[in-house]
Each structure stands twice: as structure tokens, then as C-alpha cells.
Write a protein that holds these residues in place. Structure first.
Motif, PDB file in Angstrom:
ATOM      1  N   ASN A 158      39.720  49.376  39.956  1.00  0.00           N
ATOM      2  CA  ASN A 158      38.664  48.538  40.507  1.00  0.00           C
ATOM      3  C   ASN A 158      38.799  47.134  39.923  1.00  0.00           C
ATOM      4  O   ASN A 158      38.864  46.960  38.704  1.00  0.00           O
ATOM      5  N   GLN A 159      38.845  46.156  40.776  1.00  0.00           N
ATOM      6  CA  GLN A 159      39.006  44.769  40.331  1.00  0.00           C
ATOM      7  C   GLN A 159      37.644  44.083  40.343  1.00  0.00           C
ATOM      8  O   GLN A 159      36.897  44.174  41.317  1.00  0.00           O
ATOM      9  N   GLN A 160      37.326  43.406  39.250  1.00  0.00           N
ATOM     10  CA  GLN A 160      36.008  42.793  39.109  1.00  0.00           C
ATOM     11  C   GLN A 160      35.888  41.484  39.876  1.00  0.00           C
ATOM     12  O   GLN A 160      34.896  41.217  40.529  1.00  0.00           O
ATOM     13  N   CYS A 161      36.885  40.626  39.772  1.00  0.00           N
ATOM     14  CA  CYS A 161      36.938  39.376  40.545  1.00  0.00           C
ATOM     15  C   CYS A 161      35.636  38.573  40.450  1.00  0.00           C
ATOM     16  O   CYS A 161      34.982  38.282  41.467  1.00  0.00           O
ATOM     17  N   PRO A 162      35.207  38.187  39.243  1.00  0.00           N
ATOM     18  CA  PRO A 162      33.922  37.494  39.119  1.00  0.00           C
ATOM     19  C   PRO A 162      33.976  36.052  39.607  1.00  0.00           C
ATOM     20  O   PRO A 162      34.919  35.316  39.334  1.00  0.00           O
ATOM     21  N   ARG A 163      32.963  35.660  40.355  1.00  0.00           N
ATOM     22  CA  ARG A 163      32.735  34.250  40.637  1.00  0.00           C
ATOM     23  C   ARG A 163      32.161  33.616  39.375  1.00  0.00           C
ATOM     24  O   ARG A 163      31.741  34.302  38.448  1.00  0.00           O
ATOM     25  N   VAL A 164      32.121  32.302  39.336  1.00  0.00           N
ATOM     26  CA  VAL A 164      31.665  31.642  38.121  1.00  0.00           C
ATOM     27  C   VAL A 164      30.220  31.987  37.801  1.00  0.00           C
ATOM     28  O   VAL A 164      29.843  32.125  36.626  1.00  0.00           O
ATOM     29  N   GLU A 165      29.372  32.185  38.821  1.00  0.00           N
ATOM     30  CA  GLU A 165      27.984  32.532  38.563  1.00  0.00           C
ATOM     31  C   GLU A 165      27.827  33.966  38.086  1.00  0.00           C
ATOM     32  O   GLU A 165      26.761  34.351  37.610  1.00  0.00           O
ATOM     33  N   GLU A 166      28.889  34.763  38.213  1.00  0.00           N
ATOM     34  CA  GLU A 166      28.871  36.142  37.725  1.00  0.00           C
ATOM     35  C   GLU A 166      29.571  36.288  36.382  1.00  0.00           C
ATOM     36  O   GLU A 166      29.640  37.388  35.834  1.00  0.00           O
ATOM     37  N   PHE A 167      30.076  35.182  35.852  1.00  0.00           N
ATOM     38  CA  PHE A 167      30.976  35.304  34.710  1.00  0.00           C
ATOM     39  C   PHE A 167      30.267  35.744  33.434  1.00  0.00           C
ATOM     40  O   PHE A 167      30.842  36.493  32.639  1.00  0.00           O
ATOM     41  N   ASP A 168      29.046  35.313  33.209  1.00  0.00           N
ATOM     42  CA  ASP A 168      28.340  35.730  31.989  1.00  0.00           C
ATOM     43  C   ASP A 168      28.211  37.241  31.940  1.00  0.00           C
ATOM     44  O   ASP A 168      28.417  37.864  30.888  1.00  0.00           O
ATOM     45  N   SER A 169      27.870  37.844  33.067  1.00  0.00           N
ATOM     46  CA  SER A 169      27.752  39.296  33.122  1.00  0.00           C
ATOM     47  C   SER A 169      29.105  39.956  32.887  1.00  0.00           C
ATOM     48  O   SER A 169      29.218  40.954  32.163  1.00  0.00           O
ATOM     49  N   TYR A 170      30.165  39.402  33.502  1.00  0.00           N
ATOM     50  CA  TYR A 170      31.517  39.921  33.311  1.00  0.00           C
ATOM     51  C   TYR A 170      31.915  39.875  31.837  1.00  0.00           C
ATOM     52  O   TYR A 170      32.452  40.844  31.292  1.00  0.00           O
ATOM     53  N   ALA A 171      31.634  38.761  31.171  1.00  0.00           N
ATOM     54  CA  ALA A 171      32.026  38.599  29.767  1.00  0.00           C
ATOM     55  C   ALA A 171      31.286  39.583  28.867  1.00  0.00           C
ATOM     56  O   ALA A 171      31.842  40.074  27.874  1.00  0.00           O
ATOM     57  N   ARG A 172      30.026  39.872  29.202  1.00  0.00           N
ATOM     58  CA  ARG A 172      29.282  40.852  28.403  1.00  0.00           C
ATOM     59  C   ARG A 172      29.843  42.260  28.593  1.00  0.00           C
ATOM     60  O   ARG A 172      29.965  43.026  27.631  1.00  0.00           O
TER      61      ARG A 172
END
Length: 773
Positions: A160-174
């Protein structure tokens, strides 16, 4: 209840991303495509870092999140949350070919691509850039200090690829603090990191437009004039060339800057800017009455998986002129582009001389076969489980082609040679196997009768039916290696005991190209991909049967029985049908009780003058002790072979000199006639290893490094492996794992050696399939 919880979770995440987006908008302004400055520094300082550290994972169609970093245009396009490779889709996917389906960033945004560079105000150049934040995440959270990375890293191809947009990046980093870039590999050096961050902070200026030299412009003009001559002979020739060369990386003789070109169709004539005709397939209707064949520079980095070099020089043009323009024939009318006609080359090009067509394809037979190996199928387990892991390919002598008789025969037989691509990209498969079987049998019966009439004065096929390359062309003999979900084709008869051999005729070679290259749609639905694989079953069997016609009847039946052990009943009936046995008996004289290995030896003798030996250990300049240890690796017990991945690239350090070798694991099968349950048809005790000189394959699974003085110990260590723990211990001593602090230094050295040895064929390897063991 679980579905409700998941739906609520998705709603919450979407809501959080929307809030984060509004916060970024308030702080830095709303996203809007920016017109970026250009700088000479991009090609000299930025592109080399992106190529050596990023393109090695983000280069092919299956680049994670469709983020292709092999050019600035790909970087500016950004990422997408939908995968190109989806074996379950019922309808065709939208086309997202870089440089083809859109030319403006705004167009890509409308197609769902999101930016990885900042597209807000300049104040957000780092905070608003997914790329900058991925690099920073890696610096803050480097790889764990352990040889085998934890299970929190998912290296499976279908992950599964996460592919975060910049507005999703904080959640991705956590959620994934260790998933900074490069993913699952060591971080960039401090100097490389600073270089990229400084560039991003300046707004990520792109490269300046390419400047062509006067010599290049003259060469382009000469070739475009040749390909756009107005008479019907030239127009049909150019259509044929384009439909076979559209994937090629074309280059000119004496060109020193490493620039490649691609052949395209344009609405505009030579001398004007190219207005690309972006068709799904090369034989699709161009949609305009007048169009032109043009050469445009390829702007992407050279990636091994997609790199198909093809030389354009005076000798090539002279051969094309002889075969297509000076030959004595007439074109009564140019063919149209209706799907049923255009997808059938035997109908479309019926008025081109058969021998000319065949000569054209044989002239660069490696390129022709390479099309279905290196085309857009970046991952092709479904397509490739139709072939064996190690086989040779030789060709019927083109001088056996009778111009007029064979031309008329192929035109008449073309109704039995229709390809499934005439059904376009949305088809429902599986019910078609028997229909294709009937068509193929009808074709084989036609061919058998045709051969009997053509060679009525001879007693049957002899060894001289095999093309000898006219004594000069090294394309006469090829070897194909399958690496589960990728494959490689090289010149020469590599390895002493291939699993099978194909003898390929013109009609077979043409169908392979139009099935798997010109007609294959990587964006097609599951039915299109499955029916392509099913049809290839018959093409493989035809090539094998052509070769087996050179054996005595009893040896032919024995080989077929071995190649098709426990095959489905319909496949056994097909390969064992009497229609095949009715061909004229072989006239090859055998002197042993083992005709099949004797025939392989006879092939080597016949082709000895044109065999390419660049991958041969015997032709290598390594010390005798190193060569002996390498040859011992080809005699490994099956328990050790079973532990090896598909390809292992070995760098042998001799101090002042270094050599590169590849260990290829050849998987054995009871048969390759079934689409499903491949693991149940595996015969691990029959697996072999082929050791070749140089880099072989686009996707190394393991990197190894051994000092020359350790080669004997290395060979013995590998031979003694029986467990996964033994393999891990071997890697701890000789491996360069993806977690190795020296990984990038080793990668740089490996690519340097590859470029020096591989020449125009070399490119960037893809590390997406590196093991974590």
C-alpha cells in the motif's frame, strides 16, 4: 461494524487533511501552479543527485506514487495516489504517460496529480514541498542501526502506497517516521542534502532548454527528410519503421554527449515545433489526414529497464533504402487505420516485401525481442510466467523466404493470425483460450502445407535453416533470462544448458511484437492483460516446436514431454497434436544418443563466428582463481541455489582493477502453460545458477562485494548454505545490504563500472526489488 469504523476513520483523516490545507493556505496562500525559473545549475548539480539517489527507485512506470524523478518534468508533475499497475481493474485506466498525455502542469493537476514541489508563495518553498519534507524526515529519523530492517518497512511490490499530499504530511510523519526518502535506504550525505535543500529553498529552478548543435540539427533534418518522403513506398516503409521503433532510444554515430531521441508522429512538418499525436498505440488512427514522423530529444534519465538503444547511421539508412525503396514492388494503395486492419501487420503491410520486413527485424533482433522485455511492463509476472527462466532464441534464415510466394501466403493466412489486441483494451478473457487454439492450429496446418509446397524438392529441415547472421550480425543468437517478474535479453548463447530453445520465423517474430509491444496497453483492464498472456502461450509453443522440428521424432516427443510435464490437458493435446508430427522429418545427422544436447552444440558451431561473448566467463580477463571460483558457483547444490534471489550483482575487487558479475537464479518449472498457481509447478531441485560477466538485469535483488583473494572462500560459503540463517551469515560477510552505511558509495562504484563496461546499453539500475534479508 469494521466497515463503519474504517469509513469513520477515513472521514476523520480527510477532515484533518482539509484543516491542514486551509492552514497552509492561510499562511502561504492557496496552491497554484508556478512558473519556475531556470538555471544552469540544475543539470550540473541537482540532476546528478536525483539520478543517483532518487531515479534508482522513481524511474519506471511503477515508480511509487507515479512520481517519476527521471526528469524535471516528472518532478514538476508530482505524484498520484492511483497505481498504474492494477491487476484487478475492470476498465482501462486513464493514460498518464509523461511527455505524451499532458504537456502542462495544469493538465496534470486536472488528472489528479498533486505537487511535490511548493506551489504556494516563495515563503513556503520548504514547508510547502513534499520533497523537502521527505528529505528532512529522513535526516531526523535515519535507518535503524541493524542489518535487516524491521517489518515496519514494507518492500513488497504490491505494498500500500501512502502518497501524502503536503497537507497530509504531518499525519504521515507521525505514522511513519522512518519512511523518509530515500525509502528503506541510507540517507543522503550532508553535502547532497544541503545541495537539494538550497535548491528547493530557491524555488526549485528547472533546467534550461536543450541546445542542439548545428551537427545535430543537420542529422535530425536528414533523417526526418528520409522518413517523410511523399511517395507511397516511402510512406508505408516509414509507418512500418515507426510501429517497430516507437520505444527506441535512437542515437547518431559519433555522438558524444549521450543524447537520445524518440520517433514520434506529429501534426507539424520538419522544421516546425512538434505537435505530438498522443495515441494509445502506435498503430492507432492519427486523426488527421496529414502527419509527419519526427525525432524529438528524450529528456528522461537513462533507466536500464526502459532503455532500448538503436543506432541511426549511414549504413542503417542504406539498408532501409535497399530493402524498402529500391526493391522491385508496387504499392497499389496505402492501408487505413481501422482497428481490425491496423492491429494485423500481415494485412496492413501486405504489400511490403516479406523478406524486407524480416530483414528489418533481424537487423536488430535483440532490440525486437527486447521490446517485450523492456517495454512499459515494469512489473510483468502475469505476462512473464508464460516463458521459462532461461532459453535461447535463434532465427529462420531470411534467405529461405520466397518473396512472392510467402507474401501471398501470409496475406491469405492473415485471418488465422489476428491478434487479441484488435479488441482494444477492455476485454473479458479466459473463454478465448480454445478459440485461439483453433486459430493457431489452423495456422500451423496452413504453414505445414505451405512448407511442404515450398520445399517439395528437399527432404526436410536441416541445420542450415537457422540464420547464421550472414557471418557478421551478432543478433543471430540471443539468450533470455526471466527473473520472476522481470526479464533480460542479451546477445549470444549464454549458459550451457538452457531450459528450452525457440526457432523464430518472420511470422512469429512479427506477432510477438504486435502482441506484446505495439499492442500491449499497460493501462488496459485485467481482461486485456490476461488474454495477452494466454495468446503468448501459443507463440511460445510455436517457437519451441519450430526448434524441435530439427530433432528426430523420438527425441522431439521426449523433449515435449519434459517441457510440458503435468500441463493442462488442452495444452498437452495442443503441443502433442498429430498436425505437428506431420511436418517433414529432420535431416540433421546425429552421432550420439542424446540428440537435444548435441543439437545445442551444433547450434553453437554454426553460429560460432557471430556469437557475442561479452557475458562469457571464459572471455573475461579475471585471474584464473577468480574464474575457477565463479564456475564453481554454477555447480551449486539445489539447497544453496534455492536461497539465492533472482539476481545478485557481485563486484570483485582486485585492488587496481574491479570486475562485475551477475549470479542469475534460474527457476525450474514442470511447465509454464498455466496462468495461475505458478508456485505449485515449481521444481526447486532442478533450479540452476548462471554466472555471467557484467551487469545483467534491471532490478538487482542483492549486491555482493568480494576481494579477489576471498573468491574461493566465498564460493565455498555459498555452496554450504542450507538455511536462511546461512544466507544471512553469508551476507553479513560479503553482502552490501540496503541498510549498509556504505550502500551509496558501493552503488556509485557499481554504476561507474557498468557505464565503463556496458557502453551505450548501460543506465541506472532500479533498486525497488532489493531484498531485506
Amino acid at each position: 461494524m469494521r466497515g463503519l469504523i474504517w469509513a469513520l476513520l477515513v472521514t476523520v483523516l480527510v477532515g484533518c487533511a482539509a484543516i491542514a490545507g486551509r492552514q497552509l493556505d492561510a499562511q502561504f496562500g492557496a496552491e497554484d501552479v508556478r512558473l519556475r525559473a531556470t538555471s544552469a545549475d540544475y543539470r550540473t548539480h541537482i540532476a546528478p543527485i536525483l539520478e543517483s539517489r532518487c531515479v534508482v527507485c522513481h524511474g519506471c512506470y511503477d515508480a511509487p506514487c507515479q512520481l517519476k524523478l527521471s526528469s524535471f518534468e516528472g518532478l514538476e508533475r508530482g505524484g498520484h495516489k492511483t497505481k498504474v499497475y492494477d491487476g484487478t481493474r475492470l476498465l482501462t485506466a486513464s493514460l498518464t504517460r509523461l511527455y505524451v498525455d499532458e504537456t502542462r502542469v495544469e493538465g496534470w493537476r486536472q488528472r489528479g496529480f498533486f505537487p511535490v514541489l511548493n506551489e504556494r508563495s516563495a515563503a513556503a518553498d520548504l514547508h510547502g514541498s513534499v520533497l523537502a519534507r521527505m528529505l528532512a524526515l529522513k535526516q531526523a529519523h535515519p535507518l535503524p542501526d541493524q542489518a535487516v530492517l524491521p517489518d515496519s518497512f514494507d518492500f513488497s511490490l504490491d505494498r500500500n502506497q501512502q502518497c501524502p499530499r503536503v497537507e497530509e504530511f504531518d499525519s504521515y510523519a507521525r505514522d511513519y517516521p522512518l519512511w523518509g526518502m530515500p525509502y528503506g535506504l541510507p540517507a543522503l550525505s550532508d553535502a547532497e542534502h544541503r545541495q537539494l535543500v538550497d535548491w528547493l529553498a530557491k524555488g526549485a529552478p528547472g533546467p534550461r532548454p536543450l541546445a542542439l548543435s548545428p551537427a545535430e540539427r543537420a542529422e535530425l533534418a536528414r533523417w526526418e527528410e528520409f522518413l517523410n518522403q511523399p511517395d507511397n513506398k516511402a510512406r508505408l516503409m516509414s509507418r512500418y519503421i515507426y510501429e517497430h521503433l516507437f520505444l527506441g532510444a535512437l542515437y547518431f554515430a559519433n555522438q558524444r554527449d549521450g543524447r537520445f531521441y524518440e520517433l514520434v508522429r506529429s501534426r507539424t512538418p520538419p522544421g516546425e515545433p512538434i505537435d505530438l499525436i498522443a495515441s494509445r498505440r502506435p498503430y492507432d488512427d492519427p486523426g488527421v489526414e496529414a502527419f509527419y514522423y519526427r525525432l524529438r530529444p528524450r529528456l528522461e534519465s537513462v533507466l536500464v529497464k526502459t532503455h532500448m538503444p538503436y543506432l541511426l547511421d549511414d549504413a542503417r539508412m542504406a539498408r532501409w533504402r535497399e530493402w524498402f525503396l529500391e526493391a522491385d514492388y508496387q504499392i497499389t494503395a496505402l492501408p487505413g487505420y481501422t482497428p481490425q486492419l491496423a492491429a494485423n501487420p500481415f494485412a496492413t503491410f501486405a504489400e511490403l516485401p516479406v523478406r524486407s520486413r524480416y530483414r528489418y527485424m533481424l537487423d536488430e533482433a535483440q532490440y525486437t525481442i527486447m521490446g517485450f522485455i523492456k517495454g512499459p511492463v515494469c512489473r510483468g509476472q502475469v505476462a512473464l510466467n508464460v516463458i521459462n527462466d532461461h532459453f535461447w532464441v535463434v532465427f529462420v534464415d531470411p534467405d529461405r523466404v520466397d518473396q512472392e510466394y510467402d507474401k501471398a501466403f501470409l496475406a491469405e493466412a492473415s485471418k488465422d493470425l489476428g491478434l487479441p489486441v484488435t479488441r482494444q483494451s477492455n476485454v473479458m478473457a479466459l473463454a478465448d483460450w480454445l478459440a485461439y487454439s483453433r486459430e493457431e492450429k489452423a495456422w500451423q496446418m496452413r504453414k505445414g502445407e505451405h512448407l511442404r509446397q515450398r520445399f517439395a524438392d528437399s527432404r526436410g529441415p536441416a541445420l542450415d535453416i537457422v540464420w547464421s547472421g550472414d557471418g557478421v550480425n551478432t543478433n543471430a543468437a540471443l539468450t533470455v533470462f526471466r527473473h520472476f517478474d522481470s526479464a533480460t535479453v542479451v546477445r549470444g548463447l549464454v549458459g550451457d544448458t538452457p531450459q528450452t530453445t525457440w526457432l523464430v520465423s518472420y511470422s512469429l517474430l512479427e506477432r510477438i511484437h504486435y502482441l506484446l509491444v505495439a499492442g500491449f496497453d499497460v493501462y488496459g483492464n485485467v481482461g486485456h492483460q490476461l488474454v495477452t498472456r494466454l495468446y503468448m502461450d501459443f507463440l511460445r509453443m510455436e517457437g519451441e516446436q519450430n526448434f524441435l522440428a530439427l530433432l528426430p521424432d523420438s527425441a522431439r516427443e521426449e523433449a515435449l514431454a519434459h517441457w510440458y510435464r503435468e500441463a493442462p490437458e488442452e495444452a498437452q493435446q495442443f503441443v502433442g497434436g498429430k498436425w505437428f508430427g506431420e511436418l517433414m522429418p529432420s535431416q540433421v545427422v546425429y552421432h550420439s544418443e542424446q540428440p537435444l544436447p548435441e543439437l545445442r552444440g551444433l547450434l553453437k558451431q554454426r553460429l560460432d563466428g557471430v556469437l557475442d561473448r561479452r557475458h562469457s566467463l571464459r572471455a573475461n580477463l579475471a585471474p584464473a582463481a577468480v574464474s575457477a571460483a565463479l564456475r564453481e558457483l554454477e555447480l551449486l547444490p539445489w539447497q544453496a541455489v534455492a536461497l539465492l534471489p533472482q539476481t545478485s550483482v557481485l563486484l570483485v575487487d582486485e585492488g587496481s582493477r574491479r570486475h562485475v558479475y551477475t549470479l542469475v537464479h534460474n527457476n525450474a518449472h514442470l511447465n509454464v502453460s498455466s496462468l495461475f498457481d505458478e508456485s505449485k509447478r515449481r521444481v526447486p531441485k532442478e533450479d540452476t545458477v548462471t554466472v555471467v560477466s557484467g551487469v545483467l538485469g534491471a532490478y538487482p535483488n542483492q549486491l555482493l562485494r568480494v576481494n579477489a583473494g576471498q573468491m574461493q572462500a566465498f564460493s565455498q560459503t555459498v555452496a554450504a548454505m542450507t538455511t536462511e540463517a546461512d544466507y544471512a551469515a553469508m551476507l553479513s560477510r560479503y553482502g552490501v545490504r540496503r541498510s549498509d552505511p556504505d550502500f551509496w558509495a558501493h552503488s556509485d562504484e557499481l554504476h561507474r563500472l557498468y557505464r565503463a563496461q556496458g557502453g551505450v546499453e548501460a543506465g541506472w539500475l532500479d533498486f525497488n526489488r532489493l531484498d531485506n534479508r
